[in-house]
Design a protein around this motif. Sequence first.
Motif, PDB file in Angstrom:
ATOM      1  N   THR A 181     -13.035  28.796 -53.796  1.00 42.74           N
ATOM      2  CA  THR A 181     -13.015  29.455 -55.104  1.00 42.74           C
ATOM      3  C   THR A 181     -11.818  29.006 -55.922  1.00 42.74           C
ATOM      4  N   GLY A 182     -10.660  28.896 -55.259  1.00 44.37           N
ATOM      5  CA  GLY A 182      -9.454  28.454 -55.959  1.00 44.37           C
ATOM      6  C   GLY A 182      -9.583  27.037 -56.470  1.00 44.37           C
ATOM      7  N   LEU A 183     -10.143  26.145 -55.641  1.00 43.23           N
ATOM      8  CA  LEU A 183     -10.336  24.763 -56.067  1.00 43.23           C
ATOM      9  C   LEU A 183     -11.321  24.675 -57.218  1.00 43.23           C
ATOM     10  N   ARG A 184     -12.384  25.483 -57.136  1.00 50.32           N
ATOM     11  CA  ARG A 184     -13.384  25.474 -58.206  1.00 50.32           C
ATOM     12  C   ARG A 184     -12.747  25.932 -59.515  1.00 50.32           C
ATOM     13  N   THR A 185     -11.935  26.998 -59.452  1.00 49.28           N
ATOM     14  CA  THR A 185     -11.257  27.506 -60.641  1.00 49.28           C
ATOM     15  C   THR A 185     -10.299  26.460 -61.204  1.00 49.28           C
ATOM     16  N   ALA A 186      -9.573  25.778 -60.301  1.00 48.08           N
ATOM     17  CA  ALA A 186      -8.627  24.755 -60.746  1.00 48.08           C
ATOM     18  C   ALA A 186      -9.343  23.609 -61.442  1.00 48.08           C
ATOM     19  N   LEU A 187     -10.479  23.203 -60.881  1.00 51.45           N
ATOM     20  CA  LEU A 187     -11.238  22.107 -61.491  1.00 51.45           C
ATOM     21  C   LEU A 187     -11.798  22.507 -62.851  1.00 51.45           C
ATOM     22  N   GLU A 188     -12.288  23.747 -62.945  1.00 49.32           N
ATOM     23  CA  GLU A 188     -12.806  24.233 -64.225  1.00 49.32           C
ATOM     24  C   GLU A 188     -11.698  24.297 -65.262  1.00 49.32           C
ATOM     25  N   SER A 189     -10.523  24.773 -64.845  1.00 48.29           N
ATOM     26  CA  SER A 189      -9.381  24.860 -65.758  1.00 48.29           C
ATOM     27  C   SER A 189      -8.970  23.469 -66.233  1.00 48.29           C
ATOM     28  N   ARG A 190      -8.929  22.543 -65.287  1.00 46.74           N
ATOM     29  CA  ARG A 190      -8.538  21.170 -65.631  1.00 46.74           C
ATOM     30  C   ARG A 190      -9.516  20.569 -66.639  1.00 46.74           C
ATOM     31  N   HIS A 191     -10.803  20.837 -66.439  1.00 49.06           N
ATOM     32  CA  HIS A 191     -11.820  20.335 -67.364  1.00 49.06           C
ATOM     33  C   HIS A 191     -11.624  20.926 -68.763  1.00 49.06           C
ATOM     34  N   ASP A 192     -11.414  22.260 -68.827  1.00 47.22           N
ATOM     35  CA  ASP A 192     -11.230  22.935 -70.121  1.00 47.22           C
ATOM     36  C   ASP A 192     -10.007  22.396 -70.859  1.00 47.22           C
ATOM     37  N   ILE A 193      -8.924  22.174 -70.112  1.00 50.47           N
ATOM     38  CA  ILE A 193      -7.687  21.670 -70.731  1.00 50.47           C
ATOM     39  C   ILE A 193      -7.915  20.264 -71.283  1.00 50.47           C
ATOM     40  N   GLY A 194      -8.625  19.440 -70.519  1.00 47.99           N
ATOM     41  CA  GLY A 194      -8.910  18.079 -70.975  1.00 47.99           C
ATOM     42  C   GLY A 194      -9.750  18.053 -72.234  1.00 47.99           C
ATOM     43  N   VAL A 195     -10.775  18.897 -72.274  1.00 45.74           N
ATOM     44  CA  VAL A 195     -11.638  18.951 -73.464  1.00 45.74           C
ATOM     45  C   VAL A 195     -10.864  19.494 -74.661  1.00 45.74           C
ATOM     46  N   ALA A 196     -10.009  20.498 -74.427  1.00 42.45           N
ATOM     47  CA  ALA A 196      -9.200  21.066 -75.514  1.00 42.45           C
ATOM     48  C   ALA A 196      -8.235  20.018 -76.070  1.00 42.45           C
ATOM     49  N   GLN A 197      -7.685  19.184 -75.199  1.00 39.71           N
ATOM     50  CA  GLN A 197      -6.835  18.087 -75.668  1.00 39.71           C
ATOM     51  C   GLN A 197      -7.614  17.196 -76.628  1.00 39.71           C
ATOM     52  N   GLY A 198      -8.848  16.888 -76.243  1.00 39.72           N
ATOM     53  CA  GLY A 198      -9.689  16.042 -77.097  1.00 39.72           C
ATOM     54  C   GLY A 198      -9.962  16.671 -78.443  1.00 39.72           C
ATOM     55  N   VAL A 199     -10.242  17.978 -78.445  1.00 40.40           N
ATOM     56  CA  VAL A 199     -10.504  18.691 -79.695  1.00 40.40           C
ATOM     57  C   VAL A 199      -9.288  18.618 -80.614  1.00 40.40           C
ATOM     58  N   LEU A 200      -8.107  18.891 -80.078  1.00 42.91           N
ATOM     59  CA  LEU A 200      -6.882  18.865 -80.887  1.00 42.91           C
ATOM     60  C   LEU A 200      -6.557  17.449 -81.357  1.00 42.91           C
ATOM     61  N   ALA A 201      -6.763  16.466 -80.490  1.00 46.29           N
ATOM     62  CA  ALA A 201      -6.464  15.077 -80.851  1.00 46.29           C
ATOM     63  C   ALA A 201      -7.322  14.624 -82.029  1.00 46.29           C
ATOM     64  N   VAL A 202      -8.610  14.970 -81.975  1.00 52.32           N
ATOM     65  CA  VAL A 202      -9.523  14.576 -83.058  1.00 52.32           C
ATOM     66  C   VAL A 202      -9.267  15.392 -84.317  1.00 52.32           C
ATOM     67  N   THR A 203      -9.087  16.695 -84.170  1.00 51.52           N
ATOM     68  CA  THR A 203      -8.932  17.588 -85.326  1.00 51.52           C
ATOM     69  C   THR A 203      -7.649  17.304 -86.090  1.00 51.52           C
TER      70      THR A 203
END
Length: 245
Positions: A181-203
């Motif tokens: 569960t912890g690994l799954r949460t960490a992977l989901e968090s990492r994915h969200d952070i990466g996508v958010a970086q992309g949103v801010l970079a483009v915006t």
Amino acid sequence: MTPGGTLGPHTRETAYAALFARISEGLLGDPSTPLTFQRVVERAREVVPGCEGAGITLRGRGRSSESTVAATSELAQEADRLQYELDEGPCLDSARGSSDATTLVSGDLRHEERWPAWADSVTRLGVRSVLSIRLHTEVENIGALNLYSRTTKAFGDESVELAEIYAIHATSVLSQARLVTGLRTALESRHDIGVAQGVLAVTYDISYEQAFELLRRISNDTNTKLRDVARQVLSERGLPAALLH
């Protein structure tokens, strides 16, 4: 069905090994922690002779922060709850490690002197016997497995032996479930952070490194977890207004 007490020592050990191998397989059918906790208590009731209700006390970060994360019945849930309310009882001693013994048994709670207030309250519910076993690894106490019965002296030697072996398997399974569960949460968090970086970079026409630094600064300034800042960025498709004031 549990191995019978009439078997010879070697045969009984072999039967126990086969039984608990099957149990361990079944407990992790779905590695989500809440489901695994529930499976552990349900199988405990099936495996341990004399058990009528079972619950798991999860140890909190501080004293008086324990909670029941799974129970097979309202009786088990209430028996656990009374321990938290009265701040005494076998599951608390087991979960907190305040007793040298990792297994605590009482065959007649009407005459129990170790936890007088709790014993008095729980006998009014009809509980007569309790068996509590610490769930622990080499590095931490996870909590305690609590087994209850309305019958006096319900947990004999075989019940205690089976419960102790079962607790070892249950601890291993729960540790695995928490890790998954912890690994799954960490992977989901990492994915969200990466996508958010992309949103801010483009915006805002900035680099990914600058976007990450922006996320980190907002997280620090607002005392908000980085993954939560990222999720707000994804929700608003830009800098979260609520965190900028």
